[in-house]
Design a protein around this motif. Structure first.
Motif, PDB file in Angstrom:
ATOM      1  N   PRO A   1     -11.999 -54.676 -19.234  1.00  0.00           N
ATOM      2  CA  PRO A   1     -11.469 -55.969 -18.118  1.00  0.00           C
ATOM      3  C   PRO A   1     -12.433 -56.564 -17.417  1.00  0.00           C
ATOM      4  O   PRO A   1     -12.926 -57.948 -16.875  1.00  0.00           O
ATOM      5  CB  PRO A   1     -10.590 -55.838 -16.816  1.00  0.00           C
ATOM      6  CG  PRO A   1     -11.180 -54.233 -17.973  1.00  0.00           C
ATOM      7  CD  PRO A   1     -11.599 -53.932 -18.519  1.00  0.00           C
ATOM      8  N   ALA A   2     -13.787 -55.969 -16.792  1.00  0.00           N
ATOM      9  CA  ALA A   2     -14.702 -56.604 -15.781  1.00  0.00           C
ATOM     10  C   ALA A   2     -15.963 -57.176 -16.785  1.00  0.00           C
ATOM     11  O   ALA A   2     -16.230 -58.848 -16.391  1.00  0.00           O
ATOM     12  CB  ALA A   2     -15.682 -55.770 -15.554  1.00  0.00           C
TER      13      ALA A   2
ATOM     14  N   ILE B   1     -14.734 -65.345 -17.108  1.00  0.00           N
ATOM     15  CA  ILE B   1     -13.829 -65.919 -16.250  1.00  0.00           C
ATOM     16  C   ILE B   1     -14.397 -66.554 -15.290  1.00  0.00           C
ATOM     17  O   ILE B   1     -14.664 -67.745 -14.983  1.00  0.00           O
ATOM     18  CB  ILE B   1     -12.573 -65.306 -15.707  1.00  0.00           C
ATOM     19  CG1 ILE B   1     -11.609 -64.949 -16.983  1.00  0.00           C
ATOM     20  CG2 ILE B   1     -11.819 -66.271 -14.982  1.00  0.00           C
ATOM     21  CD1 ILE B   1     -10.471 -63.987 -16.473  1.00  0.00           C
TER      22      ILE B   1
ATOM     23  N   TYR C   1     -12.604 -66.865  -6.679  1.00  0.00           N
ATOM     24  CA  TYR C   1     -12.742 -65.319  -6.590  1.00  0.00           C
ATOM     25  C   TYR C   1     -11.856 -64.484  -6.469  1.00  0.00           C
ATOM     26  O   TYR C   1     -11.698 -63.135  -6.876  1.00  0.00           O
ATOM     27  CB  TYR C   1     -13.949 -65.208  -5.824  1.00  0.00           C
ATOM     28  CG  TYR C   1     -13.772 -65.145  -4.225  1.00  0.00           C
ATOM     29  CD1 TYR C   1     -13.374 -64.048  -3.562  1.00  0.00           C
ATOM     30  CD2 TYR C   1     -13.579 -66.014  -3.620  1.00  0.00           C
ATOM     31  CE1 TYR C   1     -12.738 -63.965  -2.374  1.00  0.00           C
ATOM     32  CE2 TYR C   1     -13.318 -65.966  -2.132  1.00  0.00           C
ATOM     33  CZ  TYR C   1     -12.986 -64.663  -1.926  1.00  0.00           C
ATOM     34  OH  TYR C   1     -12.589 -64.422  -0.477  1.00  0.00           O
TER      35      TYR C   1
ATOM     36  N   VAL D   1     -10.320 -63.700  -9.422  1.00  0.00           N
ATOM     37  CA  VAL D   1     -10.895 -63.499 -11.141  1.00  0.00           C
ATOM     38  C   VAL D   1     -10.154 -62.239 -11.568  1.00  0.00           C
ATOM     39  O   VAL D   1     -10.309 -62.396 -12.438  1.00  0.00           O
ATOM     40  CB  VAL D   1     -12.102 -63.647 -10.604  1.00  0.00           C
ATOM     41  CG1 VAL D   1     -12.751 -63.054 -12.443  1.00  0.00           C
ATOM     42  CG2 VAL D   1     -12.732 -65.167 -11.216  1.00  0.00           C
ATOM     43  N   ASN D   2     -10.580 -60.849 -11.159  1.00  0.00           N
ATOM     44  CA  ASN D   2     -10.168 -59.738 -11.412  1.00  0.00           C
ATOM     45  C   ASN D   2      -8.121 -59.485 -11.590  1.00  0.00           C
ATOM     46  O   ASN D   2      -8.035 -58.969 -12.704  1.00  0.00           O
ATOM     47  CB  ASN D   2     -10.353 -58.162 -10.497  1.00  0.00           C
ATOM     48  CG  ASN D   2     -11.130 -58.237 -10.519  1.00  0.00           C
ATOM     49  OD1 ASN D   2     -12.349 -59.189 -11.070  1.00  0.00           O
ATOM     50  ND2 ASN D   2     -12.323 -57.796  -9.333  1.00  0.00           N
ATOM     51  N   PRO D   3      -7.423 -60.190 -10.932  1.00  0.00           N
ATOM     52  CA  PRO D   3      -6.010 -60.507 -11.649  1.00  0.00           C
ATOM     53  C   PRO D   3      -5.904 -61.004 -12.694  1.00  0.00           C
ATOM     54  O   PRO D   3      -5.410 -60.174 -13.739  1.00  0.00           O
ATOM     55  CB  PRO D   3      -5.218 -60.732 -10.403  1.00  0.00           C
ATOM     56  CG  PRO D   3      -6.392 -60.134  -9.070  1.00  0.00           C
ATOM     57  CD  PRO D   3      -7.648 -60.633  -9.310  1.00  0.00           C
TER      58      PRO D   3
ATOM     59  N   ALA E   1      -8.325 -61.268 -15.068  1.00  0.00           N
ATOM     60  CA  ALA E   1      -9.003 -60.533 -16.702  1.00  0.00           C
ATOM     61  C   ALA E   1      -7.787 -59.735 -16.271  1.00  0.00           C
ATOM     62  O   ALA E   1      -8.131 -58.857 -17.948  1.00  0.00           O
ATOM     63  CB  ALA E   1      -9.905 -60.114 -15.294  1.00  0.00           C
ATOM     64  N   VAL E   2      -7.432 -58.728 -15.591  1.00  0.00           N
ATOM     65  CA  VAL E   2      -5.902 -57.710 -15.989  1.00  0.00           C
ATOM     66  C   VAL E   2      -4.924 -58.066 -16.710  1.00  0.00           C
ATOM     67  O   VAL E   2      -4.684 -57.921 -17.561  1.00  0.00           O
ATOM     68  CB  VAL E   2      -5.926 -56.699 -14.048  1.00  0.00           C
ATOM     69  CG1 VAL E   2      -5.013 -55.447 -14.942  1.00  0.00           C
ATOM     70  CG2 VAL E   2      -7.198 -56.281 -13.875  1.00  0.00           C
ATOM     71  N   PHE E   3      -4.546 -59.554 -16.145  1.00  0.00           N
ATOM     72  CA  PHE E   3      -3.862 -59.438 -16.783  1.00  0.00           C
ATOM     73  C   PHE E   3      -3.343 -60.444 -17.620  1.00  0.00           C
ATOM     74  O   PHE E   3      -2.230 -60.335 -18.925  1.00  0.00           O
ATOM     75  CB  PHE E   3      -2.993 -60.865 -15.464  1.00  0.00           C
ATOM     76  CG  PHE E   3      -1.205 -61.323 -16.109  1.00  0.00           C
ATOM     77  CD1 PHE E   3      -0.101 -60.958 -15.968  1.00  0.00           C
ATOM     78  CD2 PHE E   3      -0.856 -62.861 -16.479  1.00  0.00           C
ATOM     79  CE1 PHE E   3       1.095 -61.384 -16.413  1.00  0.00           C
ATOM     80  CE2 PHE E   3       0.038 -63.200 -16.413  1.00  0.00           C
ATOM     81  CZ  PHE E   3       0.779 -63.053 -16.559  1.00  0.00           C
TER      82      PHE E   3
ATOM     83  N   ALA F   1     -13.162 -60.749 -16.455  1.00  0.00           N
ATOM     84  CA  ALA F   1     -13.635 -61.182 -15.627  1.00  0.00           C
ATOM     85  C   ALA F   1     -14.851 -61.593 -15.058  1.00  0.00           C
ATOM     86  O   ALA F   1     -15.463 -62.821 -14.613  1.00  0.00           O
ATOM     87  CB  ALA F   1     -13.679 -60.260 -14.380  1.00  0.00           C
ATOM     88  N   ASP F   2     -15.932 -61.419 -15.400  1.00  0.00           N
ATOM     89  CA  ASP F   2     -17.264 -61.565 -15.341  1.00  0.00           C
ATOM     90  C   ASP F   2     -17.383 -62.910 -16.390  1.00  0.00           C
ATOM     91  O   ASP F   2     -18.092 -64.345 -16.009  1.00  0.00           O
ATOM     92  CB  ASP F   2     -18.841 -60.999 -16.198  1.00  0.00           C
ATOM     93  CG  ASP F   2     -18.888 -60.797 -15.430  1.00  0.00           C
ATOM     94  OD1 ASP F   2     -18.000 -60.134 -13.902  1.00  0.00           O
ATOM     95  OD2 ASP F   2     -19.481 -59.233 -15.588  1.00  0.00           O
TER      96      ASP F   2
END
Lengths: 102, 543
Positions: A37-38, A44, A52, A55-57, A59-61, A41-42
């Motif tokens: 996922p990291a 994205i 910002y 991005v992480n949510p 990348a996970v979802f 995320a990058d």
């Protein structure tokens, strides 16, 4: 001619082939992103279109949404909703690429 | 008074003569009253007439249509010929039918008559017959006078009456004889009918074997024949029915022998093309000796019950010769028996058809029962099919229907699985980035001043591709992902007191915050972040 093309385009076999292809693409693409996922995320963040904090949510979802939609499309479950979600994701990805290129 | 006076005037001789004539008439009447046979009547009439008038000879006859049917005569009339009878008949016929009473025929007397009769009296009878009396000349040689003619006419009346009575009596006797004969015929016919009725009573059976046995026994008993054989051959099925009586053991005839026997019988009958129920007597019996039957048949009858079914009845010699002559009755018996055989055969056919029909009915009933069960099952399956179809249709409609719930379901499922997996994934990421250490921000002017006055290090924290696209002069690129590597290679000997100005954040990632944090982690104390500036805006800090 038009009716023949229409008959080919609406042929159930073509629909099945395209459905298998599309579901395969989405399932395959989601597996790597789910595992890393990291990295996703990058990717994205590289498009510069997602705030910002999202991005992480995202990348996970998003990979899981791709996987679920791919499986549903493969299993012919909730096809209309799945198809609309996949179409929406395709449009979103296309716009992101266009934005990144511009 | 007049008559008495006339009688008184007659001479004594005439009176005696009249008395004599009356006596003759009385005697003749008495004699004829007892006579029954025409010939006797003719003789009495002739003798009375001949004696009464003293004729030399004469004849008396019954004249039929053209000949003398009965005649008695004296010697003088031997020359009466059939030609004279014809002439006499023609003459009488010419007189017409008015003839009722006796009359003389002078025109045929004398020379015209072969016997030269002086008196010819005709007495009309019934049925075109006439009594004829011919008298020759008187013995005294005198001609016949009126008294003679009156006597002869009176005798003729008696003759006519007696002969009519005799003829009537004869006819009555003939009728009686014929009636007796007819009675005999009728009795015989009644006997035949009784026999046939008895046969019908005894053969009121339906089983073919019983009918054959009874039929044969009845015929043998009625016609006093001790031996008999009755055969039936069904050529379509090849079955042979046999009934034998009178011999110690029935003949063991094979089917081929039966066919041979029927063929020989067919060769011996007059009518070769038999019709159903037709009975033909076999006329040539000698040929049947080829087939061993255990007795010598005297009578044989071939009959046809129906198409492809023939029968033969063979009868031995009769013990009663009179009975054996009743061929007609025997034929009637056989015909009657064949009718019963036909009935038995028809009954057997009907029974077979009934049995077949019963089987078909039973099979049909089972079929209907099975069809009913199948129909119930089909109805049940159809109901289940409709139910399944409705369910499938409902499910199909559910599949293709777009509902908000579907979106919620997919999104929730994806979110749940994503959170769960990310939580357990060792490479999982935090959904919300940690705040990190407090890092002071500087404005563009302060950043430029730090770079210019204190030789601050300008660090571009963005990824390399962003850096290569555009960057400020004098800035070094240290992406967050490659921080440790670049720091070790390029900044390991860097003075920790040297101010570091970090910039490079996008809408999606705060690269400056991350890299600044990493500098602080490397014991650099003066780390600043300049934000919201374009990369080229920091070109002023270049030395």
């Amino acid at each position: 001619m038009t009716s023949r093309a229409l008959r080919i385009l609406t042929h159930p076999l073509l629909s099945l082939v395209l459905r298998l292809y599309l579901s395969g693409v989405f399932i395959y693409a989601s597996l790597h992103k789910i595992n890393f996922p990291a990295e996703f995320a990058d990717n994205i963040a590289g498009y510069l279109i997602v705030p910002y904090w999202l991005v992480n949510p995202l990348a996970v979802f998003m990979p899981w949404l791709e996987l679920v939609c791919g499986l549903f499309l493969l299993a012919w479950v909730r096809v209309r909703a799945t198809s609309l979600l996949i179409a929406g994701m395709l449009i979103m990805f296309t716009l992101a690429v266009i934005v990144a290129l511009v | 008074m007049g008559q008495n006076m006339a009688a008184a005037a007659r001479p004594e001789g005439e009176i005696d003569r009249a008395r004599y004539q009356f006596q003759i008439l009385s005697d003749t009447a008495a004699e004829l009253s007892g006579a029954r046979h025409p010939h006797k009547i003719l003789e009495s009439f002739l003798l009375s007439a001949q004696g009464g008038v003293g004729a030399r000879g004469g004849f008396a006859a019954i004249l039929g249509r053209g000949e003398f049917q009965l005649m008695t005569r004296s010697s003088l009339s031997r020359s009466l010929t059939p030609e004279y009878a014809k002439v006499l008949r023609e003459h009488l016929d010419a007189l017409g039918d008015e003839r009722k009473v006796s009359f003389f025929v002078p025109s045929l007397q004398g020379e015209l008559c072969p016997g030269k009769c002086e008196l010819l009296l005709v007495c009309p009878l019934d049925d075109g017959q006439d009594g004829i009396l011919g008298l020759e000349a008187n013995l005294a040689g005198r001609p016949y006078d009126d008294n003679d003619k009156q006597l002869v006419a009176g005798l003729g009346t008696l003759f006519q009456t007696s002969l009519r009575f005799s003829l009537f009596a004869t006819r009555v006797e003939l009728l009686n004889a014929e009636l007796s004969k007819r009675n005999d015929t009728l009795d015989r016919q009644i006997f035949h009918l009784h026999a046939l009725r008895d046969l019908s009573r005894e053969i009121i059976r339906v089983d073919m074997t019983d009918v054959m046995d009874t039929f044969l026994l009845t015929v043998l008993g009625h016609f006093a024949r001790p031996q008999g054989l009755l055969l039936l051959h069904d050529r379509s099925s090849g079955k042979v029915f046999t009934s034998a009586k009178g011999s110690s053991a029935g003949p063991e005839l094979a089917t081929r022998d039966v066919e041979r026997l029927i063929f020989l019988c067919l060769a011996g009958v007059r009518q070769k093309h038999l019709q159903p129920l037709q009975v033909e007597a076999v006329e040539r019996m000698e040929a049947l000796a080829e087939v061993p039957m255990g007795f010598e048949p005297e009578r044989a009858y071939l009959f046809m019950l129906r198409e492809n079914m023939y029968g033969v009845m063979l009868l031995g010699r009769s013990l009663d010769a009179s009975v054996s002559t009743e061929e007609e009755l025997l034929q009637a018996f056989v015909s009657q028996g064949v009718m019963h055989l036909k009935n038995a055969d028809s009954f057997a056919t009907i029974s077979a058809l009934n049995e077949n029909l019963a089987e078909q009915n039973e099979e049909l009933r089972r079929t209907i029962s099975e069809l009913t069960r199948a129909k119930d099952q089909i109805s049940m399956l159809e109901a289940a099919g409709r139910r399944i179809a409705s369910i499938v249709q409902s499910k199909a409609e559910g599949l293709i229907r777009v509902r908000g719930f579907d979106f919620v379901l997919i999104l929730a499922l994806s979110l749940g699985m994503a959170l769960a997996f990310n939580f357990h994934n060792p490479r999982g990421i935090s959904l919300i980035e940690a705040a990190g250490p407090e890092i002071p921000f500087v404005t563009l002017e302060q950043a430029l001043d730090l770079i210019e006055s204190e030789d601050a290090l300008l660090v571009d924290a963005r990824p390399r591709e962003f850096f290569e696209r555009e960057h400020a002069a004098g800035a070094i690129n240290i992406p967050a992902a490659l921080f440790d590597l670049v720091y070790m290679m390029q900044m390991a000997a860097e003075d920790p007191e040297r101010p570091i100005v970090v910039f490079g954040r996008s809408v999606s990632r705060r690269y400056d915050q991350i890299v600044a944090g990493k500098f602080l982690g490397r014991d650099h104390e003066r780390v600043y972040i300049v934000k919201d500036v374009a990369p080229l805006a920091l070109d002023g800090g270049e030395k």
